[in-house]
Design an enzyme around this catalytic site. Structure first.
Site, PDB file in Angstrom:
ATOM      1  CB  CYS A  93      19.220  47.106  56.313  1.00  0.00           C
ATOM      2  SG  CYS A  93      19.154  45.357  56.518  1.00  0.00           S
ATOM      3  CG  HIS A 357      23.997  44.397  58.701  1.00  0.00           C
ATOM      4  ND1 HIS A 357      23.643  45.616  59.176  1.00  0.00           N
ATOM      5  CD2 HIS A 357      22.866  43.899  57.799  1.00  0.00           C
ATOM      6  CE1 HIS A 357      22.465  45.870  58.390  1.00  0.00           C
ATOM      7  NE2 HIS A 357      22.051  44.938  57.578  1.00  0.00           N
ATOM      8  CB  CYS A 387      19.687  47.617  50.321  1.00  0.00           C
ATOM      9  SG  CYS A 387      20.531  46.010  50.701  1.00  0.00           S
TER      10      CYS A 387
END
Length: 400
Positions: A93, A357, A387
């Protein structure tokens, strides 16, 4: 002396839902279209770009499957010179923030003056896996594996389970996560009605089998979300708190920015959108993924001799609703009054629980969102953080 680094252009695509409008778009083409658009809107021509760095979490989404060099292909398709060097970054990510960091470092060290950075991800194109077929299956049927379900790492529990366990440890209840999810959806819709997303979304043309459509609005947000609908959902993958409602989706999208050195900025006479001041990174025990943005932000502010009170806005990616809740506890040193004050600065227009996302792009997307909100507020310091898999955390400090 190190060069100062400025952002002179920042855009993202609208974010697609799983198997939505972008489901058949190669991440190379998605990035290339965004590159073309951001260059056209800026005062920078393709031949002025010296480097391109692009995050992408799942490279096998591209047509080639193996070694697709997504950044290289995208820059060529966008009309940049063949002499432009590039890198494609996979850091889960945090891929999109690390791509920005690579470009930032290149300019700071005077290796380049103008660098295009960003991220692209089309999770809808993630292939199923049939392991062992190359050697043959002697008896029985071949087994297909879906790497998206559940998301996690071999030898560890699913990330949703681990985040839920840490949430319980920190006193972040299911009810708190549902409330944050509702906040995200509500604030996203308020920002949509105010026209805020138009500033950062670059419409792109998407061809499907029957026609070409202009894709310009996020597909994932759920305007009809209520606390009752959220509380009715079951938890997933053995998590004590995480549901489909207080987590983001599996999404498609891209984001990009153009970085420039102070020296070249003066030559060009362009007014920058923001200055990139610094980066900081954190790592921790893998299951504590949800806390590392707080640690990274804390270290970043300390390094720059700033307090959290001096920061106007904070973007913390909602990898789960629990993440900003956990990280705010770290930032507020477990002081309830301080924590609540910090939370009012986080994701003021909603976050990934609402908009989605697209993992390789989100690190850049949150910076894009942050700088436009700072502009609307008349400037100030802003921090974006998120994160990544197995508890890596990135944080970037910008000033408008």
């Amino acid at each position: 002396m190190l060069e100062r680094v400025f952002i002179i252009a920042a855009k993202r695509t609208a974010i697609g839902k799983l198997s939505g409008t972008l489901k058949d778009v190669d991440p190379v083409d998605l990035a290339a279209n965004l590159f073309k658009g951001i260059l056209a809107e800026s005062q920078i021509s393709p031949d002025q770009i010296e480097q391109v760095h692009l995050g992408c979490c799942t490279h096998c989404q591209a047509n080639e499957g193996v070694a697709p060099v997504i950044a290289r292909q995208a820059l060529i398709k966008a009309g940049m010179p063949l002499s432009v060097v590039s890198s494609t970054v996979d850091r889960a990510c945090t891929s999109g923030t690390w791509a920005v960091k690579v470009g930032y470092d290149a300019i700071r060290l005077r290796e380049a003056d103008i660098v295009l950075v960003g991220g692209t991800e089309v999770m809808s194109r993630t292939p199923h896996l049939a392991r062992g077929l190359r050697s043959g299956v002697r008896l029985g049927a071949a087994t297909l594996e879906d790497p998206l379900y559940p998301l996690g790492y071999k030898g560890y529990e699913p990330v949703a389970a681990e985040v839920g366990q840490v949430s319980v440890e920190y006193g972040v209840t299911r009810e708190m996560q549902d409330a944050w999810a509702l906040r995200s959806q509500t604030r996203y819709q308020e920002a949509l009605k105010a026209g805020k997303w138009k500033q950062e979304i670059l419409p792109i043309e998407v061809k499907n089998k029957k026609s070409t459509v202009t894709f310009e609005q996020d597909e994932f947000p759920k305007a009809d979300t209520t606390i009752e609908s959220l509380s009715s959902l079951r938890t997933v993958f053995g998590s004590p708190t995480v549901t489909a409602g207080n987590a983001p989706g599996l999404n498609d999208g891209a984001a990009a920015m153009i970085l420039v050195s102070e020296t070249r900025l003066k030559e060009l006479g362009i007014k920058p959108l923001a200055e990139v001041l610094d980066f900081e990174f954190a790592g921790g025990e893998p299951k504590y993924m949800g806390t590392v943005p707080g640690t990274a932000i804390k270290d970043l502010l300390k390094k720059n001799q700033l307090t959290i009170d001096q920061v106007s806005c904070i973007e913390i990616n909602e990898a789960f609703a629990a993440v900003p809740l956990l990280s705010s506890i770290i930032l507020g040193n477990k002081d309830d009054a301080a924590i609540e004050k910090i939370r009012e600065k986080i994701n003021v227009n909603g976050g990934a629980v609402a908009m989605g996302h697209p993992v390789g792009a989100t690190g850049t997307r949150i910076i894009v969102t942050l700088l436009y909100e700072l502009q609307r507020r008349g400037g100030g310091y802003g921090v974006a953080s998120l994160c990544g898999g197995l508890a890596q955390g990135d944080a970037i400090l910008i000033k408008v």
